[in-house]
Design a protein around this motif. Sequence first.
Motif, PDB file in Angstrom:
ATOM      1  N   TRP A   1       9.867   2.346  -4.122  1.00  0.00           N
ATOM      2  CA  TRP A   1      10.142   2.578  -5.213  1.00  0.00           C
ATOM      3  C   TRP A   1       9.357   4.228  -5.462  1.00  0.00           C
ATOM      4  CZ3 TRP A   1       8.813  -0.935 -10.076  1.00  0.00           C
ATOM      5  CH2 TRP A   1       9.976  -2.010 -10.003  1.00  0.00           C
ATOM      6  N   GLY A   2       9.218   4.980  -6.466  1.00  0.00           N
ATOM      7  CA  GLY A   2       9.080   6.032  -6.996  1.00  0.00           C
ATOM      8  C   GLY A   2       7.662   6.382  -7.589  1.00  0.00           C
ATOM      9  N   PHE A   3       6.374   7.287  -7.845  1.00  0.00           N
ATOM     10  CA  PHE A   3       5.518   7.659  -8.435  1.00  0.00           C
ATOM     11  C   PHE A   3       5.560   8.691  -9.024  1.00  0.00           C
ATOM     12  CE2 PHE A   3       5.195   3.311  -7.588  1.00  0.00           C
ATOM     13  CZ  PHE A   3       5.161   2.285  -8.164  1.00  0.00           C
ATOM     14  N   ASP A   4       5.286   9.834  -9.527  1.00  0.00           N
ATOM     15  CA  ASP A   4       4.671  11.075  -9.885  1.00  0.00           C
ATOM     16  C   ASP A   4       3.178  10.888  -9.418  1.00  0.00           C
ATOM     17  OD1 ASP A   4       3.713  10.825 -12.707  1.00  0.00           O
ATOM     18  OD2 ASP A   4       5.299  11.119 -13.581  1.00  0.00           O
ATOM     19  N   ARG A   5       3.212  12.706 -10.172  1.00  0.00           N
ATOM     20  CA  ARG A   5       1.967  12.493  -9.213  1.00  0.00           C
ATOM     21  C   ARG A   5       0.245  12.426 -10.256  1.00  0.00           C
ATOM     22  NH1 ARG A   5       2.741  18.557  -6.663  1.00  0.00           N
ATOM     23  NH2 ARG A   5       3.958  17.703  -4.032  1.00  0.00           N
TER      24      ARG A   5
ATOM     25  N   ASN B   1      10.928   6.303 -10.342  1.00  0.00           N
ATOM     26  CA  ASN B   1      12.256   5.990 -10.275  1.00  0.00           C
ATOM     27  C   ASN B   1      12.187   3.908  -9.245  1.00  0.00           C
ATOM     28  OD1 ASN B   1      14.426   5.699  -8.433  1.00  0.00           O
ATOM     29  ND2 ASN B   1      14.216   7.027  -6.157  1.00  0.00           N
ATOM     30  N   PRO B   2      12.584   3.445 -10.079  1.00  0.00           N
ATOM     31  CA  PRO B   2      12.591   2.298  -9.186  1.00  0.00           C
ATOM     32  C   PRO B   2      13.980   2.416  -8.483  1.00  0.00           C
ATOM     33  CG  PRO B   2      12.920   2.198 -11.330  1.00  0.00           C
ATOM     34  CD  PRO B   2      13.040   3.853 -11.340  1.00  0.00           C
ATOM     35  N   ARG B   3      14.090   1.959  -7.481  1.00  0.00           N
ATOM     36  CA  ARG B   3      15.377   3.401  -6.527  1.00  0.00           C
ATOM     37  C   ARG B   3      16.164   1.644  -6.712  1.00  0.00           C
ATOM     38  NH1 ARG B   3      17.715   1.584  -1.631  1.00  0.00           N
ATOM     39  NH2 ARG B   3      15.606   0.297  -1.312  1.00  0.00           N
ATOM     40  N   ASP B   4      17.568   1.855  -6.984  1.00  0.00           N
ATOM     41  CA  ASP B   4      18.766   0.967  -6.467  1.00  0.00           C
ATOM     42  C   ASP B   4      18.383  -0.697  -8.069  1.00  0.00           C
ATOM     43  OD1 ASP B   4      21.075   0.607  -6.100  1.00  0.00           O
ATOM     44  OD2 ASP B   4      20.536  -0.122  -4.136  1.00  0.00           O
ATOM     45  N   PHE B   5      17.604  -0.817  -8.756  1.00  0.00           N
ATOM     46  CA  PHE B   5      17.202  -2.197  -8.445  1.00  0.00           C
ATOM     47  C   PHE B   5      18.066  -2.537  -9.546  1.00  0.00           C
ATOM     48  CE2 PHE B   5      14.528  -5.052 -11.367  1.00  0.00           C
ATOM     49  CZ  PHE B   5      13.641  -5.338 -10.588  1.00  0.00           C
ATOM     50  N   GLY B   6      19.157  -2.322  -9.560  1.00  0.00           N
ATOM     51  CA  GLY B   6      20.412  -3.451 -10.386  1.00  0.00           C
ATOM     52  C   GLY B   6      19.961  -3.776 -11.545  1.00  0.00           C
TER      53      GLY B   6
ATOM     54  N   GLU C   1       0.808  -1.303   0.247  1.00  0.00           N
ATOM     55  CA  GLU C   1       0.224   0.344  -0.236  1.00  0.00           C
ATOM     56  C   GLU C   1       0.822   1.106   0.048  1.00  0.00           C
ATOM     57  OE1 GLU C   1      -2.797  -0.591   3.228  1.00  0.00           O
ATOM     58  OE2 GLU C   1      -4.158  -1.959   2.208  1.00  0.00           O
ATOM     59  N   LEU C   2       0.648   1.630  -0.636  1.00  0.00           N
ATOM     60  CA  LEU C   2       1.257   3.583  -1.047  1.00  0.00           C
ATOM     61  C   LEU C   2       1.196   4.843   0.026  1.00  0.00           C
ATOM     62  CD1 LEU C   2       0.692   3.416  -4.715  1.00  0.00           C
ATOM     63  CD2 LEU C   2       3.359   2.802  -3.863  1.00  0.00           C
ATOM     64  N   VAL C   3      -0.038   4.866   0.507  1.00  0.00           N
ATOM     65  CA  VAL C   3      -0.920   5.587   1.738  1.00  0.00           C
ATOM     66  C   VAL C   3      -0.951   4.982   2.399  1.00  0.00           C
ATOM     67  CG1 VAL C   3      -0.420   7.452  -0.648  1.00  0.00           C
ATOM     68  CG2 VAL C   3      -2.839   6.494   0.060  1.00  0.00           C
ATOM     69  N   ASP C   4      -1.185   5.475   3.982  1.00  0.00           N
ATOM     70  CA  ASP C   4      -2.117   4.208   4.657  1.00  0.00           C
ATOM     71  C   ASP C   4      -2.449   5.593   5.666  1.00  0.00           C
ATOM     72  OD1 ASP C   4       0.345   6.065   6.246  1.00  0.00           O
ATOM     73  OD2 ASP C   4       1.089   4.401   6.907  1.00  0.00           O
ATOM     74  N   ALA C   5      -2.114   7.156   5.023  1.00  0.00           N
ATOM     75  CA  ALA C   5      -3.624   7.512   6.251  1.00  0.00           C
ATOM     76  C   ALA C   5      -4.890   8.243   5.000  1.00  0.00           C
ATOM     77  CB  ALA C   5      -2.793   9.166   5.894  1.00  0.00           C
TER      78      ALA C   5
ATOM     79  N   LYS D   1       6.659  15.844  -4.448  1.00  0.00           N
ATOM     80  CA  LYS D   1       6.450  15.751  -5.743  1.00  0.00           C
ATOM     81  C   LYS D   1       7.207  14.110  -5.861  1.00  0.00           C
ATOM     82  CE  LYS D   1       7.340  19.192  -8.012  1.00  0.00           C
ATOM     83  NZ  LYS D   1       6.591  19.878  -8.726  1.00  0.00           N
ATOM     84  N   LEU D   2       7.343  13.069  -5.643  1.00  0.00           N
ATOM     85  CA  LEU D   2       7.386  11.682  -5.470  1.00  0.00           C
ATOM     86  C   LEU D   2       6.030  11.456  -4.674  1.00  0.00           C
ATOM     87  CD1 LEU D   2      10.465  10.474  -7.260  1.00  0.00           C
ATOM     88  CD2 LEU D   2       8.593  11.632  -8.519  1.00  0.00           C
ATOM     89  N   LEU D   3       4.765  10.080  -4.537  1.00  0.00           N
ATOM     90  CA  LEU D   3       4.767   9.045  -4.228  1.00  0.00           C
ATOM     91  C   LEU D   3       6.107   8.102  -3.889  1.00  0.00           C
ATOM     92  CD1 LEU D   3       2.240   9.448  -2.515  1.00  0.00           C
ATOM     93  CD2 LEU D   3       1.503   8.052  -4.313  1.00  0.00           C
ATOM     94  N   VAL D   4       6.339   7.508  -2.563  1.00  0.00           N
ATOM     95  CA  VAL D   4       7.872   6.940  -2.198  1.00  0.00           C
ATOM     96  C   VAL D   4       7.033   6.220  -2.047  1.00  0.00           C
ATOM     97  CG1 VAL D   4       9.562   6.948  -1.249  1.00  0.00           C
ATOM     98  CG2 VAL D   4       9.169   8.641  -2.472  1.00  0.00           C
ATOM     99  N   CYS D   5       6.988   4.737  -2.210  1.00  0.00           N
ATOM    100  CA  CYS D   5       6.278   2.952  -1.345  1.00  0.00           C
ATOM    101  C   CYS D   5       7.676   3.530  -0.144  1.00  0.00           C
ATOM    102  CB  CYS D   5       6.030   2.386  -2.740  1.00  0.00           C
ATOM    103  SG  CYS D   5       5.626   0.754  -2.006  1.00  0.00           S
ATOM    104  N   PRO D   6       6.483   2.788   0.958  1.00  0.00           N
ATOM    105  CA  PRO D   6       7.309   2.564   2.065  1.00  0.00           C
ATOM    106  C   PRO D   6       7.771   1.281   2.073  1.00  0.00           C
ATOM    107  CG  PRO D   6       4.769   1.968   2.222  1.00  0.00           C
ATOM    108  CD  PRO D   6       5.123   3.127   1.089  1.00  0.00           C
TER     109      PRO D   6
END
Length: 363
Positions: A111-115, A121-126, A91-95, A102-107
């Motif tokens: 991974w980051g998604f724009d609005r 940003n698939p962070r440091d996927f390799g 789940e991306l948001v829990d509130a 600027k990015l919605l970042v998965c907890p």
Amino acid sequence: MDGPHFVCPTHTDAGHRLTLPAEAYASAGTFALERERIFKRNWNLFSWSERIPNPGDYVSGTMAGYGVFAIRGDDGVVRAFHNACRHRGAELVDAESGHCGKLLVCPYHSWGFDRAGRLANPRDFGGEVRFDPDAWGLFPVQAAEWRGLIFLKIEAGGESFADWLGPVDAMAADYPLDRQHYFMSKDRDVDVDWKTYGDNYLECYHCQTMHPGLCASMDIHQYRVDVYPEHKLFHLHAPAREGGLTRGLYFYRFPFLMLNLYDWGSSIATVEPLGPGRIRHVNWYFFTDVSPEKAEENRRSAEWSAQIVTEDIDIILGVQRNLAAGVYRQGPLSPKYEHGVLAFQDMVRDALADPPPAVQVAA
């Protein structure tokens, strides 16, 4: 999935139409069909615009059993998505509401998604993999903003929001809904089916027995329910008694949108089906003037409206218990007072009989 097989008759010996059978109000199988063929295919009231005024503001919730959220984009447009990261489904948001940068970042793995829902940003996927930002964007949900209200639809395609709303837009044009402001909510989880609530709402046969406050305000003897079956719309109206409230406009749009509009305020309601025989009833109250000086008057007005809902719920809780008990099966519908109920139940029958859309299979 086949449609429900209701084996009960539809007419009495005297020719009167009969209600839906009791099992339609308590069956897990019927509810599963309703979720696919009614809840997912129709636009549903989700939130109001004042909750997300700025880019990056979001509001989350559930709809047809799906976790979803709506977010205002950098271009000011409201978009909606399933609340699921494309990487591992977190789940991306829990509130219930909030603001993202600027990015919605998965907890989970950041991974980051724009609005606009695109993967940014698939962070440091390799490795050498490169992700298409659109193909790996968030799962979209259709969204529409109308006069300060936000509506969502789970299933892609189908009716546009304008077509779904139909004549309501023109009929409500001179009511100042978009100049009214949120004042309070009255939400409650109730052990009744969404159809039990709809059946009750769409007739006033019970009003003289159960709603003394409503009868004091309106001439119940002139209460009418006009049905527009081609739009799945009901227009409810009665003249105010002398000293009653100003003019009003009352709509029920199938399956469960309720709009009660006045010049000075609005009662906006819906239900969220939680399962067979269970709903969350959601009621928001908006007023043109929400200044501190008007707070007590506004609260009295909202509580007056909420009391009518309470009176209805108190009686239909017993109705639902009897629908589930297995003794009561069906009853006759009054052609004088319950034609709205009949039209509503026919809409249910038609929707459940409608097959799912064809699935396109790639060659």
